[in-house]
Design a protein around this motif. Structure first.
Motif, PDB file in Angstrom:
ATOM      1  N   ALA A   1       0.844  -1.206   0.000  1.00  0.00           N
ATOM      2  CA  ALA A   1       0.000   0.000   0.000  1.00  0.00           C
ATOM      3  C   ALA A   1       0.875   1.251   0.000  1.00  0.00           C
ATOM      4  O   ALA A   1       0.583   2.222  -0.704  1.00  0.00           O
ATOM      5  N   GLU A   2       1.952   1.227   0.762  1.00  0.00           N
ATOM      6  CA  GLU A   2       2.890   2.362   0.791  1.00  0.00           C
ATOM      7  C   GLU A   2       3.582   2.533  -0.555  1.00  0.00           C
ATOM      8  O   GLU A   2       3.770   3.655  -1.028  1.00  0.00           O
ATOM      9  N   ALA A   3       3.955   1.441  -1.192  1.00  0.00           N
ATOM     10  CA  ALA A   3       4.581   1.519  -2.527  1.00  0.00           C
ATOM     11  C   ALA A   3       3.613   2.142  -3.522  1.00  0.00           C
ATOM     12  O   ALA A   3       4.016   2.984  -4.341  1.00  0.00           O
ATOM     13  N   LEU A   4       2.352   1.750  -3.473  1.00  0.00           N
ATOM     14  CA  LEU A   4       1.345   2.344  -4.362  1.00  0.00           C
ATOM     15  C   LEU A   4       1.254   3.852  -4.127  1.00  0.00           C
ATOM     16  O   LEU A   4       1.207   4.635  -5.075  1.00  0.00           O
TER      17      LEU A   4
ATOM     18  N   LEU B   1       0.014   5.578  -7.600  1.00  0.00           N
ATOM     19  CA  LEU B   1      -0.920   4.668  -8.273  1.00  0.00           C
ATOM     20  C   LEU B   1      -2.192   4.508  -7.448  1.00  0.00           C
ATOM     21  O   LEU B   1      -2.132   4.215  -6.255  1.00  0.00           O
ATOM     22  N   ASP B   2      -3.308   4.707  -8.082  1.00  0.00           N
ATOM     23  CA  ASP B   2      -4.602   4.498  -7.451  1.00  0.00           C
ATOM     24  C   ASP B   2      -5.222   3.276  -8.122  1.00  0.00           C
ATOM     25  O   ASP B   2      -5.773   3.381  -9.218  1.00  0.00           O
ATOM     26  N   VAL B   3      -5.060   2.129  -7.507  1.00  0.00           N
ATOM     27  CA  VAL B   3      -5.574   0.889  -8.080  1.00  0.00           C
ATOM     28  C   VAL B   3      -6.592   0.267  -7.136  1.00  0.00           C
ATOM     29  O   VAL B   3      -6.575   0.503  -5.930  1.00  0.00           O
TER      30      VAL B   3
ATOM     31  N   GLU C   1       6.777  -1.182 -15.909  1.00  0.00           N
ATOM     32  CA  GLU C   1       7.536   0.058 -15.696  1.00  0.00           C
ATOM     33  C   GLU C   1       7.758   0.310 -14.209  1.00  0.00           C
ATOM     34  O   GLU C   1       8.865   0.604 -13.775  1.00  0.00           O
ATOM     35  N   HIS C   2       6.697   0.187 -13.401  1.00  0.00           N
ATOM     36  CA  HIS C   2       6.826   0.432 -11.964  1.00  0.00           C
ATOM     37  C   HIS C   2       7.651  -0.643 -11.268  1.00  0.00           C
ATOM     38  O   HIS C   2       8.262  -0.372 -10.231  1.00  0.00           O
TER      39      HIS C   2
END
Length: 171
Positions: A22-25, A30-32, A157-158
């Protein structure tokens, strides 16, 4: 999918993801949608059944050791990794599947929940070109019960992935 279905997700909640993921997002902006399922989605087949997608639309995040150094290989759920092709790609002497302890140490996640990015340590990432056959792919969100959808190019890419052809060919 009906809400009475036993495989129905419990909700698209980013809090359902592993905290590190969640922290990486958040860091990546990124909003997934994180989908959490009551039954485990540890295997590609379990994940595809839960999501209701093709097996090849699932991203397997597989850790290997190349000459003792962890490397992540992103592969579609319907294919197998050809370890010889990985060895050649990395110019390694030996490539092998490590134990669960090495996977957890390198990524911070248990096997069956390893996401494509947001790992404890930076590892080299190889992404098989077969992932690009889809508009959207599904990957683990850090737990064996959570997955998220993303465009494969964005995901690769991420993850910092290098595009390669390491799929085992049918004999």
């Amino acid at each position: 999918m009906s809400t009475s279905d036993t495989n129905a997700p419990t909700g698209p909640d980013s809090a359902a993801a592993h905290p590190r993921f969640a922290e990486a997002l958040r860091r990546l902006g990124l909003d997934v949608e994180i989908r959490r399922f009551p039954e485990a989605t540890r295997t590609a087949a379990e994940a595809a059944a839960a999501v209701g997608c093709e097996l090849s639309e699932i991203v397997k995040s597989l850790v290997f050791e190349a000459d003792g150094v962890p490397v992540l290989v992103l592969m579609d759920g319907s294919s197998r990794v050809d370890m010889e092709l990985v060895r050649r790609e990395l110019r390694a002497t030996k490539v092998r599947r490590p134990g669960a302890d090495v996977v957890r140490e390198a990524t911070g996640y248990a096997i069956g929940g390893v996401p494509p990015f947001g790992h404890r340590t930076r590892t080299r990432v190889l992404a098989d070109r077969g992932l690009l056959a889809h508009e959207v792919v599904w990957a683990a969100a850090g737990t064996p019960y959570t997955v998220f959808p993303l465009n494969p190019r964005t995901l690769i890419e991420h993850a910092g992935g290098t595009m390669v052809d390491v799929r085992e060919q049918a004999t």
